[in-house]
Structures are given as structure tokens and as C-alpha cells.
Design an enzyme around this catalytic site. Structure first.
Site, PDB file in Angstrom:
ATOM      1  N   ASP A 291      32.754 -15.632  58.713  1.00 52.19           N
ATOM      2  CA  ASP A 291      31.796 -14.833  57.957  1.00 52.19           C
ATOM      3  C   ASP A 291      31.706 -15.433  56.552  1.00 52.19           C
ATOM      4  O   ASP A 291      32.477 -16.318  56.186  1.00 52.19           O
ATOM      5  CB  ASP A 291      32.171 -13.346  57.937  1.00 52.19           C
ATOM      6  CG  ASP A 291      30.936 -12.484  57.630  1.00 52.19           C
ATOM      7  OD1 ASP A 291      29.895 -13.043  57.209  1.00 52.19           O
ATOM      8  OD2 ASP A 291      30.998 -11.250  57.799  1.00 52.19           O
TER       9      ASP A 291
HETATM   10  C1  NOJ Z   1      27.895 -11.426  55.696  1.00 55.34           C
HETATM   11  C2  NOJ Z   1      27.820 -10.444  56.824  1.00 55.34           C
HETATM   12  O1  NOJ Z   1      29.058  -9.803  57.004  1.00 55.34           O
HETATM   13  C3  NOJ Z   1      27.381 -11.069  58.125  1.00 55.34           C
HETATM   14  O2  NOJ Z   1      27.187 -10.046  59.073  1.00 55.34           O
HETATM   15  C4  NOJ Z   1      26.144 -11.886  57.945  1.00 55.34           C
HETATM   16  O3  NOJ Z   1      25.735 -12.435  59.165  1.00 55.34           O
HETATM   17  C5  NOJ Z   1      26.413 -12.967  56.917  1.00 55.34           C
HETATM   18  N1  NOJ Z   1      26.779 -12.340  55.655  1.00 55.34           N
HETATM   19  C6  NOJ Z   1      25.225 -13.881  56.703  1.00 55.34           C
HETATM   20  O4  NOJ Z   1      24.216 -13.226  56.038  1.00 55.34           O
END
Ligand code: NOJ
Length: 758
Positions: A291
Site C-alpha cells: 500500500d
Molecule cells: C492508499 C489506500 O489505502 C489504497 O486503498 C489505495 O489503493 C492506494 N492509496 C492508492 O491510491
């Protein structure tokens, strides 16, 4: 030790996963091509494939510094970037891809990712809302359209579905998943994967999906986003992992790990999750993306002393691609050269990334998804709006309808449409809205105006504002309005109307990432408005637009009719009007309970019995002093404009063997005056186990549509496989003994029978 584990995982990955073949991820011809490429790549080029940057379009982390885009472009030219997220549109993606393909030595195309969560341009209801449809085919269809639009705009890969089980509505990200239940969550996870990916990833209308957030992100303590998770292997295996496994079995191409730690190990650094379970036990052949900056976040977690150590821990644990921590691009080649990371681990990660790129057809034509003419045509498809309206109607849940106030007569003379969300053309789009045009949703007011004849007077009054100040993904919503000046006009509109539709709830940016709340009641002056309007006119229907279950308090007791419409997407206003006027008889059922009070959270119908389930006279039992244990509206709850009567369920045998099957039947009758659809639900309880089992677990459901007076026998088939769980011996299997089965229209109001497993 880690290397041994890892070799085992690679051997398994080719052989085991059933979905892998279907998605074309693993086949001998591709593996050969990957071998040939790997043989030519320098260690820096290999690491480049594992490096993902965000373009400046939409940033969910710290904003890019001034030189950021330039540095990124330089690295793309050198073949040091394998993926970019947040670049979108046929033209922009083509230009970005050109940088890699025309300049880098090996011309390896990049993969472009985006959060396509509940639509690309056309928005569908937020995922929690869609789950309320209990309609996997409709949910698959919605993901299919999202993929069609995204793929036409140069996007190859969505960071969806989010399959985190969520039992705490304080957590703002509950809106992104399918709610509290393992069984429903698993079906929805698989449906979304099928919808995004189709049967052929190389088709021009499919994109790679991503099961996230692996794992247990929804169990953040106190519902506070990014917070610590401390759950047992028992809960991990029985509750958290099944939807991920369902996504893997449906052939999902990628996984995303999660920000949280579990039992002291950040997911990003967890070999147990990524190597042993995902790539080992499940034989997952795709890749794991971290993430956002989660590799670097292992430093503040207190799990790595610096970015280099974080890079080492993450890659060894099985995090294949680095989203925005820039840890791999900075340190991984050096770690390999210093002998601190086995190059085989890097090769395996690169192989996984390349598999997905080959499956998408990017090596045949890196620009195949970047076609401006197709983008224009696909985004203008009117069929997408119609589909969105249909899914939105299916998602609406009727929570209360005293005295049959709903449906409304279309010929009613005056309707007052009141509330901060009544004319809001943006909130229905919800959070995580990809490329929706701001303010492009059909508002409730517009929906009602379009539904009624010219003879009906529609009066509008906002009453109060919900949010003051900036609203967007990064800005925190502000609910400190003290402006009551609109209330008298709202009261006057209500007083003189034949019926009132009062739209309240949550702003679009009130749920989603970083949007946890300690209070999930009505924000701002909304309850004051509700009380004033209800005093002026008892014929008031409260329409909730939310991304989470709310505590409704006074409103639940005093409003005669309540409809949960969620953040319903681009066509929300039409869909709600369809339900209000009875053109569509609601059949949605809650995918997560509405608690009576925030203090009850986290909660689920599938709780354990405890040693003191009570009530028992003279004994204190597991309960609150000041409120019942159960929710206001339980999981699976939802009314219809008609009523359904259930017979006692019957089982086909008192006892079944391990290889046998059991039929559970009940007769459902439409006991009301309208045709309607009921979601008939089957729950099971395993009375004694080597580990304790929940008091109820959903094991099946069927939708039946019945004419007034019509009845139908509904039959479910159960086998030992349906009764399996993660036992004390660490096996996924059913244990012999006595079971109860329950059939009903929600998780609380059920009728029961029993059987035993030999
Ligand atoms: C952080 C988020 O937790 C995740 O779900 C997302 O896909 C990414 N950012 C990219 O935007």
C-alpha cells in the site's frame, strides 16, 4: 530459511491455483518469455519493475515535491519504473507509456493503476451499498462497466476490490467493502474480480483487479484508520482471509498489502501472510503491491530502522512492488549486491509483475488501451447510466415504513424535498470516485421532479448545510455549521406539503480513507432539522445517504419511514424516486448492522456465545447496563412494500455423513398486497467445536420474487464443505456433532431446525 520457503512457493504457484489458467497468468510460453527477459536484465532494471510512482493527478500520500515529476520521467526513460498509478486518459497514458517504451533499453511497458472502486466515469453505489443488493450478478455487472470505461481510458489495473471484513462503522473505509459477513463478502469479492477481469485479461474491456488490503485492515482498533490490529490466527483464518481466498480462487491478478500491523508484524513485512499463506498455501501466481508508502511506514511502526532495512524486510516477506515508498529503487540493487537479499527473490517478484503485463497484452501492444476514439465512445455509452440506476435501486434498503407511508402516490399534490443532501448533485458520487465529473449525479430533487406528473408541486428547502468549507479527498469535512436560518423555510415547506422527503446523512467525503469517526450519528444541525420537520409534518420519509451505518437515535423512533440509499452513484436521484413512488419495490438487505449506539462497536451477528450468554435470573451476564446487546437493524435486515411469511424449515435428514449433503427447505409466502422480492437467508450454528463457533453464520441465500398470495418452497443444500472452519488442529475442515440451521429474512428473525454431522 526464507529462501527455502520461497522456492517452495514458486514451485507451487505454477501448479495449484485454479483461477490462474483462466486468467492466462501462468502458461509455459509466457514463462519462457519471462526467462528470456530476466536473462537480459540488469539488477537495476529488475528492481525498476518493482518500482511504482504516482503521477501528480491524485495523491493520497504526501504531495510530490517540485522536482518529483521530472525525476520520475528520467527514471521511466531509464527503465527504472515498472508502474505508475493515477495516470489516466487515453492521451496521458499513451504519452507516459511512450517514455518507457521509446527510451528504455528493454522497452518493457509500464502498467498503469488507478483506484476504480465503484466506477470510472459512471459511478455505481459505493461498494457497501452495492453489497446491500445481495446480487452478485449485478455487482459483477457494475465492475464490468467500470472496467470497460477504465480500460478505454488507458487504465490497466484497478486497486479493487477491497475485501476487508468490517464490523466497526467508525472505520471510514467500511464504505469500500462488502460489510461484516464472511460468506457474503466472499461472494462479492469473487463477483467483483470476475467483473473487472472477465475471462481474458488481454481483452480491451477488462483490467487486472487487486484484492486489498491484505490483511485485517478492517480490524483496526477502535475503528481508527491505520491503527494497530491484534487478532488471533483463529480470527485471521476464519473471518479475515476467506474473502481474499475467494478472490484468489476467482483468479485475481494482484493483491495489495495493508498499512496495519497484526500481532506486532506490519503486513508489509509479514512473510506469514504473503509467502506462507498467499503464495505458498494458495499458490497465488500474481504479484503483491505494497500500500502507499507502507514499506517506509515500517520505520515509524518500529519494525525497521531505516528505508534500506524496510526494503529488505518487505521484499523478503513477499511484497513484490513498492508503491511510493521509493525504498526498492533506492536500496534493493545494493542489498542484492551486498548479498543481503537473494537475487532469486527479486527474480520471482519481477516474474510475477511481468506475468500480469503479458496477460494484459502489453507486450503485444503497449498502447492497446490508450485509444482516444474508443475512450470517447465508451465513456458516452448511455447503457452505463441505465445499469447504474438499476444497481442503485437494488441497493436501497427500506428500514422502516410505519402505516405503509411508502410508496408515495405519484398524484400527490405537493411534495416538499428538504435537507442538506436533497439537491446535492455531488454527494451521491461518494468517495473514491475515480474520474467522475464533480456534481454530475442526479440529485434526489431532480429524481423526484422527473418522476411526478406536471400537476404535482415539488417544493425544495435545504434547511441546514451539512459541510462548511472545503470538501475533497484530502480535506477533512467540517460539520461546525451554526447557521439555522434555513430551518423556518424548511418547516414552512413541510407544513404545507402532502408528503415530505427529507434527505440527510453523510457527505461524500465523510467516509473512505482517513475518515474514521468516534460519533456516527447525524452531524451538524441535521437532527435539529429532522425534529423540526417531523413536528411540522408527520408524513415525512427520511432518506439516508451514507457510506456507513449510522446511529439513528431519536429519528429511528420518531420518523415513520426510513430508507437507506447510501451514496448511490451517478443515477442516485432516479433510483431513489423509483423506490419512493413504488416503481421499484425495495429488496436490499443490510450488509452491516446499524448499531443502537456507537459504544456497541465493533459488532456482528456472527459473534460468539460467551460463557454467560444470559439472560438468567440471579446471574450477571454478558450485557450492557444501559442498552440491549443487539443492533437497531441487524445484518441481513430490509423491508419490502409487501410482507413475507416463513414456514418452519425442514431438513432432509436428521444426520448426514461427511460425504453426504443435506437439504434445508422452507416455504416463503408473499402475505402482502404487492409483488415483491425477498432475500431468503440460511444460517448455521455449529454447537460444539474444537474451537468455539459463532452463534450464527450465513451459509446461503436466494432471491425469490413472489406475486401477492404466491408461495414457494426454497431449498438450500449443505455439505460438510460448507461447515468447515479452521480447527484447533490448524485444519480447514468440518467437525462431527450437532448443528442448528436457521432460515429467515434477516439474521435476527429466523426459524430453526437441526441436524448432526457424523
Ligand atoms: C492508499 C489506500 O489505502 C489504497 O486503498 C489505495 O489503493 C492506494 N492509496 C492508492 O491510491
Amino acid at each position: 530459511m526464507q529462501v527455502v520457503r520461497f522456492v517452495g512457493a514458486v514451485a507451487l504457484s505454477v501448479a495449484v491455483l485454479p483461477g490462474a489458467g483462466a486468467q492466462g497468468l501462468v502458461n509455459p510460453a509466457t514463462e519462457k518469455k519471462i526467462d528470456a527477459l530476466l536473462a537480459q536484465m540488469t539488477i537495476e532494471e529488475k528492481v525498476g519493475q518493482l518500482n511504482q510512482y504516482s503521477s501528480a493527478f491524485d495523491v493520497t500520500g504526501p504531495p510530490p515535491s517540485a522536482g518529483y515529476q521530472k525525476a520520475m520521467y528520467d527514471q521511466i526513460r531509464q527503465g527504472l519504473v515498472g508502474s505508475v498509478l493515477n495516470v489516466t486518459g487515453a492521451e496521458a497514458t499513451r504519452k507516459m507509456q511512450q517514455l518507457a517504451v521509446e527510451n528504455s533499453r528493454l522497452k518493457i511497458p509500464m502498467i498503469f493503476g488507478l483506484d476504480v472502486i465503484h466506477g470510472y466515469r459512471t459511478q455505481f453505489p459505493v461498494p457497501l451499498g452495492e453489497a446491500a443488493s445481495w446480487d452478485p450478478a449485478a455487482i459483477e455487472g457494475s465492475a464490468r462497466i467500470a472496467a470497460t470505461e477504465a480500460a478505454a481510458a488507458g487504465v490497466h489495473w484497478t486497486f479493487a476490490p477491497m475485501v476487508d471484513i468490517a464490523r466497526d462503522a467508525r472505520w471510514g473505509r467500511i464504505m469500500e467493502g462488502a460489510g461484516e459477513d464472511v460468506y457474503l463478502g466472499s461472494l462479492v469479492a469473487a463477483a467483483r474480480v470476475r467483473g473487472f477481469q472477465g475471462t481474458d485479461l488481454s481483452a480491451l474491456d477488462t483490467i487486472a483487479a487487486c484484492a486489498k488490503h491484505y490483511a485485517a485492515y478492517g480490524f483496526a482498533e477502535a475503528g481508527r484508520d491505520y491503527n494497530t490490529v491484534d487478532i488471533s490466527e483463529h480470527t485471521l483464518r476464519n473471518v479475515v482471509l476467506p474473502p481474499f481466498k475467494a478472490a484468489a480462487e476467482a483468479g485475481v491478478a494482484t493483491f495489495m498489502n495493508s498499512f496495519n500491523e497484526i500481532g506486532g508484524i506490519p503486513s508489509t513485512g509479514s512473510a506469514h501472510l504473503q509467502r506462507d499463506i498467499l503464495k505458498g498455501e494458495w499458490g497465488f501466481p500474481g504479484f503483491v503491491v505494497s500500500d502507499w508508502a507502507s514499506i517506509g511506514e515500517m520505520i515509524p511502526h518500529g519494525f525497521a530502522e531505516n528505508l534500506e532495512a524496510a526494503a529488505q524486510k518487505a521484499i523478503v516477506a513477499g511484497s513484490d512492488m513498492d508503491m511510493e515508498a521509493r525504498a526498492y529503487v533506492a536500496h534493493l540493487a545494493g542489498l542484492v549486491k551486498a548479498g543481503k537479499v537473494d537475487v532469486k527473490i527479486v527474480d520471482d517478484a519481477v516474474r510475477r509483475v511481468l506475468r500480469v503485463k503479458f496477460a494484459l497484452g502489453l507486450f503485444d501492444d503497449p498502447y492497446r488501451y490508450s485509444d482516444a476514439a474508443r475512450e470517447k465512445q465508451v465513456l458516452a455509452d448511455p447503457g452505463h447510466a441505465a445499469a447504474s440506476r438499476d444497481v442503485a435501486r437494488k441497493s436501497i434498503v427500506l428500514l422502516k415504513n410505519e402505516g405503509g407511508l411508502l410508496p408515495l402516490e405519484k398524484g400527490v399534490k405537493t411534495i416538499a424535498v428538504i435537507g442538506p443532501l436533497a439537491a446535492d448533485k455531488d454527494t451521491p458520487l461518494g468517495n473514491w470516485r475515480a474520474q467522475a465529473v464533480a456534481g454530475s449525479a442526479v440529485s434526489l430533487l431532480e429524481g423526484i421532479q422527473a418522476a411526478v406528473p406536471a400537476s404535482t408541486r415539488v417544493v425544495h428547502a435545504e434547511g441546514v448545510k451539512l459541510v462548511t468549507g472545503q470538501r475533497n479527498f484530502m480535506a477533512r469535512s467540517v460539520f461546525n455549521t451554526t447557521d439555522r436560518s434555513g430551518i423556518p423555510a424548511a418547516v414552512e415547506a413541510a407544513r404545507t406539503a402532502d408528503a415530505v422527503v427529507l434527505a440527510v446523512g453523510e457527505d461524500a467525503f465523510q467516509t473512505g480513507e482517513g475518515r474514521s469517526q468516534v460519533d456516527i450519528g447525524f452531524k451538524g444541525l441535521q437532527e435539529e432539522l429532522i425534529r423540526a420537520v417531523l413536528e411540522a409534518n408527520k408524513r415525512t420519509i427520511v432518506v439516508l445517504m451514507t457510506g456507513r451505518p449510522l446511529t439513528l437515535g431519536w429519528t429511528a423512533d420518531n420518523a415513520p419511514a426510513i430508507l437507506e440509499a447510501w451514496h448511490g452513484g451517478s443515477q442516485a436521484g432516479h433510483a431513489i424516486a423509483d423506490v419512493l413512488f413504488g416503481d421499484y419495490n425495495p429488496s436490499g438487505k443490510l450488509p452491516a448492522a446499524f448499531p443502537r449506539h456507537v459504544g456497541q462497536l465493533p459488532m456482528t451477528y456472527a459473534h460468539k456465545n460467551t460463557g454467560r450468554p444470559g439472560p438468567e435470573p440471579g446471574v450477571t451476564w454478558s450485557s450492557y447496563n444501559d442498552m440491549p446487546n443487539d443492533p437497531l437493524y441487524p445484518f441481513g435486515f430490509g423491508l419490502s412494500y409487501t410482507t413475507f411469511a416463513y414456514s418452519e424449515p425442514k431438513v432432509s435428514a436428521p444426520e448426514i455423513g461427511r460425504d453426504g449433503s443435506l437439504r434445508v427447505s422452507a416455504t416463503i409466502a408473499n402475505s402482502g398486497k404487492r409483488a415483491g422480492t425477498e432475500v431468503v437467508q440460511l444460517y448455521v450454528r455449529d454447537l460444539v467445536g474444537s474451537v468455539t463457533r459463532p452463534v450464527k453464520e450465513l451459509k446461503g441465500f436466494q432471491k425469490v420474487t413472489l406475486a401477492p398470495g404466491e408461495s414457494r418452497e426454497v431449498t438450500f443444500t449443505l455439505t460438510a464443505k460448507d461447515l468447515a472452519f479452521y480447527t484447533a488442529a490448524g485444519k480447514w475442515e468440518a467437525e462431527p456433532g450437532a448443528f442448528k440451521v436457521f432460515v429467515g429474512g434477516n439474521s435476527r428473525d429466523v426459524k430453526e431446525a437441526g441436524f448432526s454431522l457424523k
